[in-house]
Design a protein around this motif. Structure first.
Motif, short mmCIF file in Angstrom:
data_model
loop_
_atom_site.label_atom_id
_atom_site.label_comp_id
_atom_site.label_asym_id
_atom_site.label_seq_id
_atom_site.Cartn_x
_atom_site.Cartn_y
_atom_site.Cartn_z
N PRO A 1 35.01 50.21 38.11
CA PRO A 1 34.51 51.23 39.03
C PRO A 1 35.66 51.73 39.90
N PRO A 2 35.47 52.81 40.65
CA PRO A 2 36.57 53.41 41.42
C PRO A 2 37.35 52.44 42.29
N GLU A 3 36.66 51.55 43.01
CA GLU A 3 37.38 50.64 43.91
C GLU A 3 38.24 49.64 43.14
N ARG A 4 37.73 49.15 42.02
CA ARG A 4 38.53 48.19 41.24
C ARG A 4 39.70 48.89 40.56
N LYS A 5 39.51 50.16 40.20
CA LYS A 5 40.62 50.92 39.64
C LYS A 5 41.77 50.97 40.64
N LYS A 6 41.44 51.22 41.90
CA LYS A 6 42.48 51.27 42.93
C LYS A 6 43.17 49.92 43.06
N GLU A 7 42.39 48.85 43.01
CA GLU A 7 42.97 47.50 43.11
C GLU A 7 43.90 47.23 41.92
N MET A 8 43.44 47.59 40.72
CA MET A 8 44.25 47.35 39.54
C MET A 8 45.52 48.21 39.54
N ALA A 9 45.39 49.44 40.04
CA ALA A 9 46.55 50.32 40.13
C ALA A 9 47.57 49.76 41.11
N LYS A 10 47.10 49.26 42.23
CA LYS A 10 48.00 48.67 43.22
C LYS A 10 48.70 47.45 42.64
N GLY B 1 42.92 48.34 30.07
CA GLY B 1 41.79 48.96 29.40
C GLY B 1 40.60 48.03 29.49
N ALA B 2 39.42 48.59 29.83
CA ALA B 2 38.22 47.76 29.99
C ALA B 2 36.98 48.63 29.81
N ILE B 3 35.85 47.96 29.60
CA ILE B 3 34.61 48.73 29.58
C ILE B 3 34.40 49.30 30.98
N SER B 4 33.84 50.47 31.06
CA SER B 4 33.75 51.19 32.33
C SER B 4 33.07 50.42 33.46
N PRO B 5 32.01 49.63 33.21
CA PRO B 5 31.41 48.87 34.31
C PRO B 5 32.39 47.91 34.99
N ARG B 6 33.46 47.51 34.29
CA ARG B 6 34.44 46.60 34.89
C ARG B 6 35.50 47.35 35.71
N VAL C 1 34.65 53.41 27.99
CA VAL C 1 35.93 52.73 28.20
C VAL C 1 36.74 53.46 29.27
N SER C 2 37.31 52.69 30.18
CA SER C 2 38.14 53.25 31.25
C SER C 2 39.50 52.59 31.24
N GLY C 3 40.43 53.20 31.97
CA GLY C 3 41.78 52.63 32.01
C GLY C 3 42.55 53.07 33.23
N VAL C 4 43.56 52.30 33.55
CA VAL C 4 44.48 52.59 34.65
C VAL C 4 45.88 52.29 34.14
N GLY C 5 46.84 53.17 34.43
CA GLY C 5 48.19 52.94 33.95
C GLY C 5 49.25 53.51 34.88
N CYS C 6 50.44 52.92 34.84
CA CYS C 6 51.55 53.46 35.63
C CYS C 6 52.85 53.27 34.85
#
Length: 269
Positions: free
Chosen positions: A241-250, A234-239, A214-219
């Motif tokens: 990856p680093p590039e999508r994390k940046k997109e979701m954070a933005k 919050g999502a399963i880690s395959p959803r 499980v991975s996550g991004v938050g602000c």
């Protein structure tokens, strides 16, 4: 003589409520009991944390216990929140202004991302989940329930909130809960590194912190003069990856900016 009790609500507005010292002290003790609800807190520990003299702390705690806002364990002699305090908390959860204000955004983010979105606030050494929205992706991530608490720094929202604190305060939180952090494989230096990375990025980024896979991004955003809140994915880690994390954070940072309530804006002359 009792020292002033430092609380999040003790600020410049205190002068406007002169004469409410006893009420403010009692409310501060309620916050203190909430922070130590799991293990309880003794009178001696209350005195050390609040700066109150023994007689004052004992009198206020006794009054709270008489009114069922606190209870004292006969065996351990420790205090916790009582039934009436809990009932107030449950009642407040039925309609929380912050949740009402953020609900449309949470739904929008869940719809846009397909993932689970969480709204959390800081509550002492913990973060409290106020709301959660499910996305359309069939594999759901429910790392915490509405009303659930976890230590600051362990989830994406909690890590984002912790990054707003000073290093000295983070050290104190770690000292109070070192065993729990180590159980989650967080050494002191590991936690501080995660906080520094969050500050540098402007958002929290976690992978396998609490649950493997499980991975996550938050602000964070400022909900009020005394409340910092955070929204996270919050999502399963395959959803994520680093590039999508940046997109979701933005996406998160763009969407929370309009609802943030700046408290340091200049006052008109």
């Amino acid at each position: 003589m009792d020292k002033p009790v430092s609380t999040p609500s003790t600020n410049a507005t205190s002068a406007a409520t002169a004469g409410a010292q006893s009420l403010r002290r009692a409310l501060s003790l309620l916050r203190l009991l909430a922070e130590h609800q799991e293990d309880g807190i003794t009178l001696t520990e209350v005195m050390a944390a609040s700066g109150l003299e023994r007689s004052t702390a004992h009198r206020l705690l006794s009054c709270l216990a008489e009114e069922q806002f606190a209870e004292r364990d006969a065996a351990s002699k420790s205090y916790r929140l009582g039934i009436d305090a809990m009932q107030l908390g449950f009642a407040s959860m039925r309609r929380v202004p912050l949740v009402d204000n953020c609900k449309p955004l949470l739904q929008k983010l869940a719809r846009m991302s397909g993932d689970t979105v969480f709204l959390v606030i800081r509550q002492g050494d913990y973060c409290l989940c106020l709301d959660r929205e499910e996305g359309h992706f069939p594999v759901k991530v429910f790392t915490t329930d509405i009303g659930g608490r976890r230590l600051l720094g362990l989830g994406a929202g909690g890590l984002a909130l912790m990054s707003r604190l000073s290093d000295a305060e983070i050290e104190r939180i770690y000292d109070r809960h070192a065993e729990e952090y180590l159980h989650a494989h967080f050494t002191r230096e590991c936690l501080l590194q995660a906080v520094r990375r969050t500050r540098a990025l402007g958002y929290a980024d976690i992978t396998d912190t609490l649950t493997v896979g499980v991975s996550g991004v938050g602000c964070t955003f400022t909900a009020s003069a005394s409340t910092q809140a955070a929204i996270s994915f919050g999502a399963i880690s395959p959803r994520l990856p680093p590039e999508r994390k940046k997109e979701m954070a933005k996406l998160l940072m763009e969407q929370v900016q309009p609802i943030s309530n700046p408290v340091d804006r200049e006052q008109p002359d």
